[in-house]
Design a protein around this motif. Structure first.
Motif, PDB file in Angstrom:
ATOM      1  N   PRO A 100       0.819  -1.280  -0.106  1.00 36.50           N
ATOM      2  CA  PRO A 100       0.052   0.085  -0.036  1.00 36.50           C
ATOM      3  C   PRO A 100       0.738   1.245  -0.120  1.00 36.50           C
ATOM      4  N   GLN A 101       2.130   1.230   0.579  1.00 34.55           N
ATOM      5  CA  GLN A 101       2.875   2.366   0.564  1.00 34.55           C
ATOM      6  C   GLN A 101       4.078   2.580  -0.517  1.00 34.55           C
ATOM      7  N   GLY A 102       4.215   1.209  -1.377  1.00 34.28           N
ATOM      8  CA  GLY A 102       5.256   1.257  -2.208  1.00 34.28           C
ATOM      9  C   GLY A 102       6.415   1.238  -1.470  1.00 34.28           C
ATOM     10  N   LEU A 103       6.719   0.427  -0.449  1.00 35.56           N
ATOM     11  CA  LEU A 103       8.170   0.160   0.258  1.00 35.56           C
ATOM     12  C   LEU A 103       8.644  -1.020  -0.396  1.00 35.56           C
ATOM     13  N   VAL A 104       9.675  -0.901  -1.298  1.00 36.42           N
ATOM     14  CA  VAL A 104      10.309  -1.784  -1.849  1.00 36.42           C
ATOM     15  C   VAL A 104      11.468  -2.004  -1.344  1.00 36.42           C
ATOM     16  N   THR A 105      11.613  -3.256  -0.474  1.00 34.59           N
ATOM     17  CA  THR A 105      12.909  -3.507   0.434  1.00 34.59           C
ATOM     18  C   THR A 105      13.704  -4.554  -0.303  1.00 34.59           C
ATOM     19  N   GLY A 106      13.557  -4.833  -1.558  1.00 35.51           N
ATOM     20  CA  GLY A 106      14.370  -5.878  -2.260  1.00 35.51           C
ATOM     21  C   GLY A 106      13.681  -7.236  -2.472  1.00 35.51           C
ATOM     22  N   GLY A 107      14.495  -8.271  -3.202  1.00 32.39           N
ATOM     23  CA  GLY A 107      13.923  -9.373  -3.367  1.00 32.39           C
ATOM     24  C   GLY A 107      12.738  -9.768  -4.243  1.00 32.39           C
ATOM     25  N   MET A 108      12.208 -10.818  -4.401  1.00 34.76           N
ATOM     26  CA  MET A 108      11.180 -11.028  -5.419  1.00 34.76           C
ATOM     27  C   MET A 108       9.843 -10.302  -5.160  1.00 34.76           C
ATOM     28  N   THR A 109       9.545 -10.054  -3.656  1.00 31.74           N
ATOM     29  CA  THR A 109       8.273  -9.599  -3.371  1.00 31.74           C
ATOM     30  C   THR A 109       8.442  -8.051  -3.733  1.00 31.74           C
ATOM     31  N   GLY A 110       9.641  -7.217  -3.504  1.00 34.55           N
ATOM     32  CA  GLY A 110       9.593  -6.026  -3.828  1.00 34.55           C
ATOM     33  C   GLY A 110       9.650  -5.943  -5.520  1.00 34.55           C
ATOM     34  N   LEU A 111      10.145  -6.849  -6.142  1.00 35.52           N
ATOM     35  CA  LEU A 111      10.177  -6.797  -7.549  1.00 35.52           C
ATOM     36  C   LEU A 111       8.462  -6.934  -7.987  1.00 35.52           C
ATOM     37  N   ALA A 112       7.824  -7.744  -7.325  1.00 29.77           N
ATOM     38  CA  ALA A 112       6.354  -8.082  -7.513  1.00 29.77           C
ATOM     39  C   ALA A 112       5.556  -6.651  -7.307  1.00 29.77           C
ATOM     40  N   ILE A 113       5.897  -6.058  -5.992  1.00 29.36           N
ATOM     41  CA  ILE A 113       5.210  -4.746  -5.832  1.00 29.36           C
ATOM     42  C   ILE A 113       5.365  -3.701  -7.312  1.00 29.36           C
ATOM     43  N   ILE A 114       6.454  -3.637  -7.613  1.00 30.14           N
ATOM     44  CA  ILE A 114       7.044  -2.894  -8.688  1.00 30.14           C
ATOM     45  C   ILE A 114       6.077  -3.290 -10.084  1.00 30.14           C
ATOM     46  N   ILE A 115       5.967  -4.549 -10.190  1.00 32.49           N
ATOM     47  CA  ILE A 115       5.081  -4.943 -11.502  1.00 32.49           C
ATOM     48  C   ILE A 115       3.633  -4.790 -11.179  1.00 32.49           C
ATOM     49  N   LYS A 116       3.198  -5.009 -10.219  1.00 34.70           N
ATOM     50  CA  LYS A 116       1.830  -4.566  -9.850  1.00 34.70           C
ATOM     51  C   LYS A 116       1.565  -3.323 -10.302  1.00 34.70           C
ATOM     52  N   HIS A 117       2.474  -2.353  -9.754  1.00 37.17           N
ATOM     53  CA  HIS A 117       2.246  -0.984  -9.772  1.00 37.17           C
ATOM     54  C   HIS A 117       2.242  -0.452 -11.358  1.00 37.17           C
ATOM     55  N   ILE A 118       2.985  -1.224 -12.133  1.00 43.84           N
ATOM     56  CA  ILE A 118       3.253  -0.447 -13.636  1.00 43.84           C
ATOM     57  C   ILE A 118       2.303  -1.131 -14.342  1.00 43.84           C
ATOM     58  N   THR A 119       1.692  -2.335 -13.930  1.00 41.77           N
ATOM     59  CA  THR A 119       0.942  -3.211 -14.841  1.00 41.77           C
ATOM     60  C   THR A 119      -0.604  -2.680 -14.551  1.00 41.77           C
ATOM     61  N   GLU A 120      -0.858  -1.692 -13.609  1.00 38.75           N
ATOM     62  CA  GLU A 120      -2.174  -1.449 -13.159  1.00 38.75           C
ATOM     63  C   GLU A 120      -3.080  -0.630 -14.180  1.00 38.75           C
ATOM     64  N   PRO A 121      -2.076   0.092 -15.125  1.00 37.05           N
ATOM     65  CA  PRO A 121      -2.795   0.750 -16.214  1.00 37.05           C
ATOM     66  C   PRO A 121      -3.421  -0.059 -17.320  1.00 37.05           C
ATOM     67  N   VAL A 122      -2.821  -1.319 -17.576  1.00 39.99           N
ATOM     68  CA  VAL A 122      -3.476  -2.166 -18.509  1.00 39.99           C
ATOM     69  C   VAL A 122      -3.950  -3.291 -18.002  1.00 39.99           C
ATOM     70  N   LEU A 123      -3.922  -3.595 -16.734  1.00 36.66           N
ATOM     71  CA  LEU A 123      -4.504  -4.785 -15.978  1.00 36.66           C
ATOM     72  C   LEU A 123      -5.440  -4.403 -14.713  1.00 36.66           C
ATOM     73  N   PRO A 124      -6.419  -4.344 -14.656  1.00 35.30           N
ATOM     74  CA  PRO A 124      -7.501  -3.931 -13.390  1.00 35.30           C
ATOM     75  C   PRO A 124      -6.681  -4.453 -12.063  1.00 35.30           C
ATOM     76  N   GLY A 125      -6.164  -3.708 -11.359  1.00 35.06           N
ATOM     77  CA  GLY A 125      -5.773  -3.985 -10.061  1.00 35.06           C
ATOM     78  C   GLY A 125      -4.101  -4.429  -9.952  1.00 35.06           C
ATOM     79  N   GLY A 126      -3.642  -4.488 -11.300  1.00 30.71           N
ATOM     80  CA  GLY A 126      -2.331  -4.908 -11.607  1.00 30.71           C
ATOM     81  C   GLY A 126      -2.091  -6.308 -11.458  1.00 30.71           C
ATOM     82  N   MET A 127      -0.790  -6.914 -11.549  1.00 32.34           N
ATOM     83  CA  MET A 127      -0.447  -8.130 -11.626  1.00 32.34           C
ATOM     84  C   MET A 127      -0.375  -8.484 -10.169  1.00 32.34           C
ATOM     85  N   PRO A 128      -1.484  -9.602  -9.843  1.00 29.41           N
ATOM     86  CA  PRO A 128      -1.213  -9.980  -8.732  1.00 29.41           C
ATOM     87  C   PRO A 128      -0.013 -10.269  -8.164  1.00 29.41           C
ATOM     88  N   LEU A 129       0.429 -10.040  -6.603  1.00 23.86           N
ATOM     89  CA  LEU A 129       1.556 -10.160  -6.018  1.00 23.86           C
ATOM     90  C   LEU A 129       1.659 -11.797  -6.098  1.00 23.86           C
TER      91      LEU A 129
END
Length: 288
Positions: A31-60
């Motif tokens: 919810p805050q966009g805190l990216v601490t590294g690792g695959m979960t951090g990368l998943a947060i980034i992917i979800k954010h950048i895919t929101e314009p083309v995918l409703p809700g973004g790519m699931p974590l």
């Protein structure tokens, strides 16, 4: 297949640990966009950048599992299936938890609260998974695989580079404020996970140099009910040889230990240090 009690506890730790890690991501980091590294951090980034083309973004959970698939295939070729069994289980649990946990907690842009609570939960989760002799794959496993091809580089160094790259991407996507608070979360995570993996059974180790080692050691063993180890110590300035006693006690027994020593030898030299974890001799047992 017969499962021992210890293995059962380990699998419960992996389930609980991965769930706690997922809670940190879903309730505080994402919810805050805190990216601490690792695959979960990368998943947060992917979800954010895919929101314009995918409703809700790519699931974590989906993106986390998808990114781990090629890493696991690479690890299987290098290390074999037995090495991956626990890590695969933990990774699948983490991906599943990321999908089923409800995102009902809204920290309302309180970055400090999110960083502290997210770091605390992640540290506890990582500690539980590591206690089960497992990891959640991702950057940790990737660092192990890369290290085999980079002589002279440690796994920790490679992992720092990988995490730094993800944090840098988070900086570009969510801004400097989120990135700085993400560093606080990462620090809290490392401190908490270290405490859990290195032990929380704190004690004190006392080194006693005395000319009356027999009297002092006997009194310590009789009154504190603690074992004492005697060693020979030589003063390099005086060249005198004296006995040095080593005794591990609980924190509340330190005052009594000093009283016992100085009642028998007022000129004794006592040094007391912290002990991170103690096993055996009345302090606990090692679980295989």
């Amino acid at each position: 297949m017969y499962i021992t009690r210890k293995k059962g506890i380990d699998f419960l730790r992996m389930v609980a640990g991965s769930g706690i890690m997922a809670a940190a991501v879903v309730w505080f980091y994402e919810p805050q966009g805190l990216v601490t590294g690792g695959m979960t951090g990368l998943a947060i980034i992917i979800k954010h950048i895919t929101e314009p083309v995918l409703p809700g973004g790519m699931p974590l959970g989906v993106s986390t599992f998808a990114m781990n698939v090629p890493i696991f295939l690479w690890a299987y070729r290098q290390r074999g299936g037995k090495f991956l069994l626990r890590t695969l289980f933990s990774t699948m649990c983490l991906s599943l938890w990321l999908e089923i946990l409800p995102a009902y907690w809204e920290p309302r842009q309180d970055y400090l609260l999110s960083a502290l609570m997210g770091g605390l939960l992640t540290g506890v989760g990582v500690g539980l998974v590591l206690q089960a002799k497992s990891t959640t794959g991702g950057a940790d496993l990737l660092a192990v695989l890369i290290q085999r091809h980079l002589a002279g580089r440690t796994v920790v160094e490679i992992l720092l580079v990988l995490d730094a790259a993800v944090v840098f991407l988070g900086f570009g996507v969510f801004g400097s404020k989120a990135a700085l608070y993400a560093l606080i979360a990462a620090y809290v995570t490392s401190r908490v996970s270290d405490r859990m993996t290195e032990g929380i059974k704190f004690a004190k180790a006392a080194f006693v140099i005395t000319v009356r080692e027999e009297q002092v050691s006997k009194a310590l063993m009789e009154q504190l009910r603690r074992g004492v180890t005697a060693m020979e110590a030589k003063g390099m300035y005086s060249r005198d040889t004296r006995g040095m006693l080593y005794c591990v006690v609980s924190r509340r027994e330190v005052v009594r230990l000093k009283e016992i020593v100085y009642e028998r030898d007022p000129h004794a030299f006592v040094s007391v240090t912290d002990v991170r974890e103690v096993l055996g001799e009345g302090f606990g047992i090692y679980e295989k």
